[in-house]
Design an enzyme around this catalytic site. Structure first.
Site, PDB file in Angstrom:
ATOM      1  CE  LYS A  99      -3.940   1.650   2.554  1.00  0.00           C
ATOM      2  NZ  LYS A  99      -5.038   1.943   4.012  1.00  0.00           N
ATOM      3  CB  SER A 146      -7.250   3.710   2.769  1.00  0.00           C
ATOM      4  OG  SER A 146      -6.713   3.239   3.593  1.00  0.00           O
ATOM      5  CB  SER A 151      -7.521   0.810   5.933  1.00  0.00           C
ATOM      6  OG  SER A 151      -7.997   2.269   6.571  1.00  0.00           O
TER       7      SER A 151
END
Length: 431
Positions: free
Chosen positions: A35, A112, A136
């Site tokens: 990420k 996210s 997330s």
């Protein structure tokens, strides 16, 4: 930028090989993605926003979590898309596009850590790293039909990770199979070899399952049958979690008075979510107010509203949030003991459609945070497990264990997984 054929999961592609490759290493031959909130030396950590990327230099070192899986033999193949400033549960990004949900192309992938989940779900990598503050990792795992693990708070180093709210931030990971989830977990958590522990109890809180937008039996039947088959039915307990938390977390009383009762909320869990939101906003403001004020970044409207809400906060009594965290940790430790498990829905239902209006997403997010805030505010570990499809859309269940019982939870998922798949198929045929 990544090719569309790669589900728009990546914001940058590169190859970072293990420093000392060897076939005997635990993650040898595996690929992973990271990420774009975790530092990789020589690459700008973009935090989901072009203005952030433009105003920050390349990282001077690599985050320990990334280094650890590299040293264990895995190869990093790129950085993945994420919600701007990690401030959403849904995965849509105004600037870089939205990674395509491999399970449901017309639905959001969850955020996210959207790109990290999509990269695993689409089989572009063997596993991936994400971060989980409010949900997330757990939400995109559920929406993309894969496994997602949020570890106990502080169990995996968050050094080299852009902070969202340090009291809640964790580094989590995604995989398609429980053996892979466990392999990665053993490396990140530095777990010793040990025989699996048998669960002492599995608590199913009926009030949490009443929050579902789908029939609760779609999840509970398969779980109960699997537990009965593997461990016997005597360890299954039923409870009303909201009442237990109300009675054992007295610091929540100041948040409870603000909660209106309706069918979409469990008052004490909605109050818990309120405490989490206050703490998250307070810490986000401390971390990022100066940058937002100086740069005035271009943010998508949904994210801009959340960022504005954080920055407009006045002085608050954040100590009450710490009291809630401490009391909840103690209460759930007493409830579960060393090897008890809490089973809850990961989220209230399947993923919403792409481009759902912001007000509907806010309502859905508020409902989801009744469930997601339990692990966030207690610091307990949680795993989201795919439970097949409902109306052709992915659904999941979550198991939570006490702070520090991450290895036990990873073992339990591996033990339960095949039986759960079998029982899910049986339930799907019967409905």
């Amino acid at each position: 930028m990544a090719m569309a054929s790669e589900y728009d999961a990546f914001v940058s592609k590169f190859v970072l090989n293990p420093p000392s490759p060897s076939p005997s290493l635990p993650l040898a031959g595996l690929t992973f993605a990271v990420k774009d909130i975790l530092d990789v030396e020589g690459h700008v950590t973009g935090f989901g926003n072009p203005d952030w990327a433009r105003t920050h230099a390349p990282a001077s070192s690599t985050a320990p979590a990334v280094l650890n899986v590299l040293k264990a033999g895995a190869t990093c193949v790129g950085k993945t898309a994420m919600d701007e400033m990690a401030y959403s549960l849904f995965g849509e990004n105004e600037h870089y596009g939205t990674p395509r949900n491999p399970c449901a192309p017309d639905r959001v992938p969850g955020g996210s850590s959207s790109g990290s989940a999509v990269a695993v779900g689409a089989k572009l990598v063997d596993f991936s790293l994400g971060s989980d503050t409010g949900g997330s990792v757990r939400v995109p795992a559920s929406y993309c039909g894969i496994l997602g693990f949020r570890p106990s708070h502080n169990a995996v180093s968050t050094a080299g990770v852009i902070p969202m709210a340090q009291s809640l931030d964790t580094v989590g990971w995604f995989a398609r199979e429980p053996s892979m989830l466990k392999q990665v977990g053993r490396v990140l958590l530095k777990l010793p070899d040990a025989d699996p522990n048998r669960p002492s109890q599995i608590i199913i809180p009926r009030d949490c399952f009443q929050l579902l937008d789908i029939p609760s039996e779609r999840l509970t039947q398969a779980l109960v049958r699997s537990v009965e088959k593997l461990f016997g039915g005597s360890i299954i307990k039923h409870a009303v979690l909201g009442d237990y938390i109300r009675d054992n977390v007295p610091a929540l009383s100041s948040f409870l008075c603000e909660i209106n009762e309706d069918q979409h909320k469990i008052p004490s869990l909605a109050a818990l979510s309120g405490a989490r939101r206050l703490l998250q906003r307070y810490e986000f403001k401390k971390n990022h107010e100066d940058w937002v004020s100086a740069v005035k970044p271009n943010l998508g409207p949904f994210i801009a509203e959340h960022v504005r809400g954080s920055l407009q906060m006045t002085e608050v009594n954040v100590d009450i949030c710490w009291s809630v965290k401490k009391e909840l940790h103690s209460a759930l430790t007493s409830l579960l003991g060393d090897f008890g498990v809490l089973a809850i829905p990961t989220v209230p239902g399947p993923p919403p459609k792409l481009q759902t209006d912001a007000s509907s997403l806010d309502v859905l997010g508020d409902k989801a945070f009744n469930l997601l805030s339990i692990a966030g505010m207690s610091g307990f570990c949680q795993v989201s497990i795919p439970m097949g499809l409902h109306d052709d859309l992915p659904i999941s269940i979550s198991l939570l264990a006490r702070d520090g019982a991450d290895g036990f939870l990873l073992d339990l998922v591996e033990t339960l997984y095949e039986s759960l798949k079998e029982q899910v198929a049986v339930v799907e045929k019967s409905v």
